[in-house]
Design a protein around this motif. Sequence first.
Motif, PDB file in Angstrom:
ATOM      1  N   TRP A 160      44.324  47.633  39.457  1.00 42.64           N
ATOM      2  CA  TRP A 160      43.891  46.267  39.771  1.00 42.64           C
ATOM      3  C   TRP A 160      44.320  45.328  38.640  1.00 42.64           C
ATOM      4  O   TRP A 160      44.311  45.711  37.477  1.00 42.64           O
ATOM      5  CB  TRP A 160      42.371  46.172  39.885  1.00 42.64           C
ATOM      6  CG  TRP A 160      41.770  46.858  41.057  1.00 42.64           C
ATOM      7  CD1 TRP A 160      41.579  48.192  41.236  1.00 42.64           C
ATOM      8  CD2 TRP A 160      41.253  46.231  42.235  1.00 42.64           C
ATOM      9  NE1 TRP A 160      40.974  48.444  42.437  1.00 42.64           N
ATOM     10  CE2 TRP A 160      40.753  47.258  43.073  1.00 42.64           C
ATOM     11  CE3 TRP A 160      41.148  44.905  42.663  1.00 42.64           C
ATOM     12  CZ2 TRP A 160      40.174  46.994  44.315  1.00 42.64           C
ATOM     13  CZ3 TRP A 160      40.567  44.646  43.899  1.00 42.64           C
ATOM     14  CH2 TRP A 160      40.085  45.676  44.705  1.00 42.64           C
ATOM     15  N   SER A 161      44.669  44.099  39.015  1.00 46.56           N
ATOM     16  CA  SER A 161      44.932  43.051  38.029  1.00 46.56           C
ATOM     17  C   SER A 161      45.099  41.728  38.773  1.00 46.56           C
ATOM     18  O   SER A 161      44.976  41.670  40.007  1.00 46.56           O
ATOM     19  CB  SER A 161      46.195  43.362  37.218  1.00 46.56           C
ATOM     20  OG  SER A 161      47.362  43.145  37.997  1.00 46.56           O
ATOM     21  N   HIS A 216      51.831  45.690  35.628  1.00 49.94           N
ATOM     22  CA  HIS A 216      51.164  46.214  36.827  1.00 49.94           C
ATOM     23  C   HIS A 216      52.064  47.226  37.537  1.00 49.94           C
ATOM     24  O   HIS A 216      51.605  48.317  37.922  1.00 49.94           O
ATOM     25  CB  HIS A 216      50.817  45.058  37.765  1.00 49.94           C
ATOM     26  CG  HIS A 216      49.981  45.462  38.946  1.00 49.94           C
ATOM     27  ND1 HIS A 216      48.659  45.136  39.066  1.00 49.94           N
ATOM     28  CD2 HIS A 216      50.296  46.171  40.066  1.00 49.94           C
ATOM     29  CE1 HIS A 216      48.183  45.642  40.205  1.00 49.94           C
ATOM     30  NE2 HIS A 216      49.169  46.256  40.830  1.00 49.94           N
ATOM     31  N   PHE A 233      36.248  42.074  28.240  1.00 50.18           N
ATOM     32  CA  PHE A 233      36.184  42.460  29.659  1.00 50.18           C
ATOM     33  C   PHE A 233      35.056  43.484  29.820  1.00 50.18           C
ATOM     34  O   PHE A 233      35.305  44.681  29.903  1.00 50.18           O
ATOM     35  CB  PHE A 233      37.519  43.056  30.116  1.00 50.18           C
ATOM     36  CG  PHE A 233      38.702  42.207  29.761  1.00 50.18           C
ATOM     37  CD1 PHE A 233      39.110  41.185  30.596  1.00 50.18           C
ATOM     38  CD2 PHE A 233      39.411  42.431  28.581  1.00 50.18           C
ATOM     39  CE1 PHE A 233      40.199  40.400  30.273  1.00 50.18           C
ATOM     40  CE2 PHE A 233      40.500  41.650  28.246  1.00 50.18           C
ATOM     41  CZ  PHE A 233      40.898  40.620  29.091  1.00 50.18           C
ATOM     42  N   ASN A 278      42.941  51.206  30.704  1.00 50.64           N
ATOM     43  CA  ASN A 278      43.310  49.790  30.777  1.00 50.64           C
ATOM     44  C   ASN A 278      44.533  49.495  29.927  1.00 50.64           C
ATOM     45  O   ASN A 278      44.754  50.134  28.889  1.00 50.64           O
ATOM     46  CB  ASN A 278      42.151  48.913  30.290  1.00 50.64           C
ATOM     47  CG  ASN A 278      40.920  49.073  31.149  1.00 50.64           C
ATOM     48  OD1 ASN A 278      41.023  49.243  32.364  1.00 50.64           O
ATOM     49  ND2 ASN A 278      39.752  49.030  30.537  1.00 50.64           N
ATOM     50  N   ARG A 302      36.615  40.561  35.042  1.00 45.30           N
ATOM     51  CA  ARG A 302      37.117  41.936  35.013  1.00 45.30           C
ATOM     52  C   ARG A 302      38.577  41.982  34.565  1.00 45.30           C
ATOM     53  O   ARG A 302      39.022  42.993  34.019  1.00 45.30           O
ATOM     54  CB  ARG A 302      37.003  42.573  36.399  1.00 45.30           C
ATOM     55  CG  ARG A 302      35.582  42.884  36.814  1.00 45.30           C
ATOM     56  CD  ARG A 302      35.527  43.479  38.205  1.00 45.30           C
ATOM     57  NE  ARG A 302      34.154  43.819  38.554  1.00 45.30           N
ATOM     58  CZ  ARG A 302      33.560  44.957  38.242  1.00 45.30           C
ATOM     59  NH1 ARG A 302      34.230  45.879  37.600  1.00 45.30           N
ATOM     60  NH2 ARG A 302      32.305  45.182  38.575  1.00 45.30           N
ATOM     61  N   PHE A 303      39.305  40.920  34.804  1.00 46.44           N
ATOM     62  CA  PHE A 303      40.755  40.944  34.552  1.00 46.44           C
ATOM     63  C   PHE A 303      41.236  39.805  33.661  1.00 46.44           C
ATOM     64  O   PHE A 303      42.315  39.896  33.092  1.00 46.44           O
ATOM     65  CB  PHE A 303      41.510  40.879  35.885  1.00 46.44           C
ATOM     66  CG  PHE A 303      40.985  41.842  36.906  1.00 46.44           C
ATOM     67  CD1 PHE A 303      41.155  43.203  36.729  1.00 46.44           C
ATOM     68  CD2 PHE A 303      40.293  41.412  38.023  1.00 46.44           C
ATOM     69  CE1 PHE A 303      40.661  44.112  37.658  1.00 46.44           C
ATOM     70  CE2 PHE A 303      39.791  42.309  38.951  1.00 46.44           C
ATOM     71  CZ  PHE A 303      39.978  43.667  38.767  1.00 46.44           C
ATOM     72  N   VAL A 339      44.602  39.338  29.419  1.00 44.29           N
ATOM     73  CA  VAL A 339      44.248  39.922  30.713  1.00 44.29           C
ATOM     74  C   VAL A 339      44.287  41.439  30.591  1.00 44.29           C
ATOM     75  O   VAL A 339      44.816  41.981  29.616  1.00 44.29           O
ATOM     76  CB  VAL A 339      45.206  39.470  31.844  1.00 44.29           C
ATOM     77  CG1 VAL A 339      45.133  37.973  32.068  1.00 44.29           C
ATOM     78  CG2 VAL A 339      46.632  39.923  31.547  1.00 44.29           C
ATOM     79  N   VAL A 340      43.725  42.086  31.590  1.00 38.17           N
ATOM     80  CA  VAL A 340      43.734  43.540  31.638  1.00 38.17           C
ATOM     81  C   VAL A 340      44.306  43.996  32.962  1.00 38.17           C
ATOM     82  O   VAL A 340      43.984  43.430  34.009  1.00 38.17           O
ATOM     83  CB  VAL A 340      42.308  44.106  31.440  1.00 38.17           C
ATOM     84  CG1 VAL A 340      42.154  45.461  32.102  1.00 38.17           C
ATOM     85  CG2 VAL A 340      41.987  44.245  29.969  1.00 38.17           C
ATOM     86  N   VAL A 341      45.170  44.994  32.897  1.00 39.36           N
ATOM     87  CA  VAL A 341      45.603  45.713  34.094  1.00 39.36           C
ATOM     88  C   VAL A 341      44.831  47.018  34.087  1.00 39.36           C
ATOM     89  O   VAL A 341      45.000  47.844  33.190  1.00 39.36           O
ATOM     90  CB  VAL A 341      47.120  45.968  34.088  1.00 39.36           C
ATOM     91  CG1 VAL A 341      47.528  46.782  35.309  1.00 39.36           C
ATOM     92  CG2 VAL A 341      47.886  44.649  34.047  1.00 39.36           C
ATOM     93  N   ALA A 342      43.950  47.183  35.070  1.00 39.66           N
ATOM     94  CA  ALA A 342      43.020  48.313  35.074  1.00 39.66           C
ATOM     95  C   ALA A 342      43.480  49.401  36.033  1.00 39.66           C
ATOM     96  O   ALA A 342      43.824  49.119  37.183  1.00 39.66           O
ATOM     97  CB  ALA A 342      41.624  47.839  35.463  1.00 39.66           C
TER      98      ALA A 342
END
Length: 788
Positions: free
Chosen positions: A520-521, A507, A86, A483, A555-556, A564-567
């Motif tokens: 964000w996710s 999230h 990411f 993250n 980005r996610f 995936v990433v939860v930012a």
Amino acid sequence: MLEKHRENEVHVDKVEQGPTSSIAFGLERIGLIAVRAPILSCIVLLALIVGAVFGIYRIKIDDSLSQLFRSDTREFKQYEEVTKKFPAEEFDVLVVVEGKNLLARNNLEKLRDFVTDMQLVEGTRGLVSLFSARQAPAPGKLPAALFPPELPEGAAYDKFIETVKNNEIIRGKLLSEDGTLALIVLSLDPQVVASSKLTKTVGDIRALMKEDLGDTGLNVQLSGVPVMQLEIRNAVERDGLTYNILGILAGCIIAIIFFRKISFMVAAAFPPMIAILLALGALGWANFNLNMFLNVMTPLIMVISFSDSMQLTFAARDRLIAGQDKFTAFKNAVLVVGPACVLTHGTAGISFIALQFSDSDLIRKFGEAGLAATIIALVAVLSLVPVFGVLLVRNEKLFAVKFQSADAGVQALRNFCYWIAVRMVGRPGLFSLIAVLFVAGLGVIYANLEPRYRLADQVPDKRQAVAASARLDAKLTGANPVNVLIQFPKGETLYSPETLQTIADVHATVEKAAGVGNVWSLETLRRWLAEKAGSADVATLKEYVSVIPEHLVRRFIDAEQDAVVVAGRVPDKDSSQLLPIVDKLDTELDAVRKKHPGYEIAVTGLAAIAARNSASMIEKLNRGLTVEFALVAIFIGLAFRSWVVMFACILPGIFPVVMSGTVLWAMGEGLQFASVVALTVSFGLGLSATIHFLNRLRLESKPGVGSALAVERATVLVGPALILTTVVLACGLVVTVFSDLPSLRLFGWLSAFSMVMALVADLFILRPTAMWLINLHAKLQGPDKPAI
């Protein structure tokens, strides 16, 4: 008193008949090799300088913000993996636009034009702003843009602005709650960020800021990793030039004031300058990268080498005044002072070796570079001082006659040193006891210093990036990403019910975490579709993901769709304040891990890495400094073959460190990377004065000479050079106060202060302590056995 000084000056031609065993095991004699053929040596030197210049051009700048934490630890490897999967955050330029009239119609029109123009900047991959927001979608249709091509006017515009401020996608994320700050995220091509093209790209963005928004009254600033890297890069290049010029000027000016001859100024000041050039060239050929620590290599080389070049020049000068010819004078200077020069470089080398125990690749590299520079500086000083002296000094007899009767500057320093020495040896036991108690008290204060780390301290604070980040901290919960990486088990896909539920649970946990905001996710899009479109089925979610620009999806969601990433974002606080936030979030995620076994869930990001690792790394460096105390004392004791010397150098060595720590404590500061590295290096360098005095005392301690007289003579002979070198070295280090980098400024002034405190310790602690230990040795072993 003046006659005694004259006696000491004449005495220099007899001290060579003292102890014959070298404390440097004869290594000082490498300084006599070049002087046998001075012209040939200069030709070889010229060739080496040419090679060094080409080596300097090979040096690259490492401006990565994560360089301090680069290591083989599991946390850093995971952080690197997330960065590769990411890559958005490493290449995002954050444009912060702020003003009370931000959402005024004319300003908003110009802001939209600015956003449109930025997408045409070379090197731009994509852009996210409040203009990226969408309206609620109609059934079976893609959502229309929130901002229409033509903005409404009057009451309709006011109603529209309320809709914008309440939009779930941008509120609190791209637009502050009060509507006075907007965040534009500009994603750059990774190749641009890693190259010199970054300067042009950021320059183009700044030009657009002025052209499109210059007359709006809005405050526009840039932040983000690429901007911070560029500012670090520029600061490192600019600081390197500043340190070279100011450091060299300081050395030359002070040398010419006291020596009053160009030849002696060249002999004292030019070898350190050449050592700087040769060392930097060698580092370039060895593929070292310039960074915030290696940037201080120039003043450090000056510190390491100038002290010894001054001692050698002073010793040769005294011998010339005593009537020796220049060949004999410089040869004897090398033989008498050279062993101490070898030993001072040895203690400096031990200081750099101690940095190898750090977990940080950056600090270990700094230690390696410092060790290499120390070796080069030793050879350069021992070889070049006698070569330049032999080639440049003219009319020795005329010089001797002139300065025997007119040497006011040096004589004033000798009078001062004599005044101190007489008082220090008068009551050595009392002064030694006071020193022990004072150093112990300072040590207690030093022990209470706490580790400190902030990202802002690694970035130029007189530029835009730090100020822009501060505004994001105030209005959008922070600029530093934290993250949560979610990796799927085999058999699960991105859109499987279990995966979507795991993302939703993570999230929700991050959203509720205290101190974390701007989350964000993929769940953000899923919630929005459920609320606005009335549909949360997988087919609709897939459709929307497929039409979102690739740079936004990455980005996610990684390219393989197995992670995936939860930012989220956090403010740039001290690591001691961030660590509880990170640890609490990680603990709260345990419930999600238990609920969804098989899914790997990890808190990562630069802020998390810094919070977890900075304190332990600083503490480990500090413990290494404690070990260094013992190692250096044993090393010096073995070199002198004397337990008196070993114990005599402990208090003077510790005093500058604990005194500097006390100053940090009084200022409300803790131990940062820059401060603990400065103290580690300064400890080794500060012992230079101690070693030169003890070496001189060793030569003066002969049968029939009382210990008090030996201490006085040693002080008078080496004291002026020690005082002058400390002034020059402090000036060379304190020039770092002109740096834009807070960590570099801290390193510079703290190192300079430590050097001055080392001189204080040498004059007021070492003298009485050495005197007391010598008297103790005489009682235990008898007066006939030398203590040193």
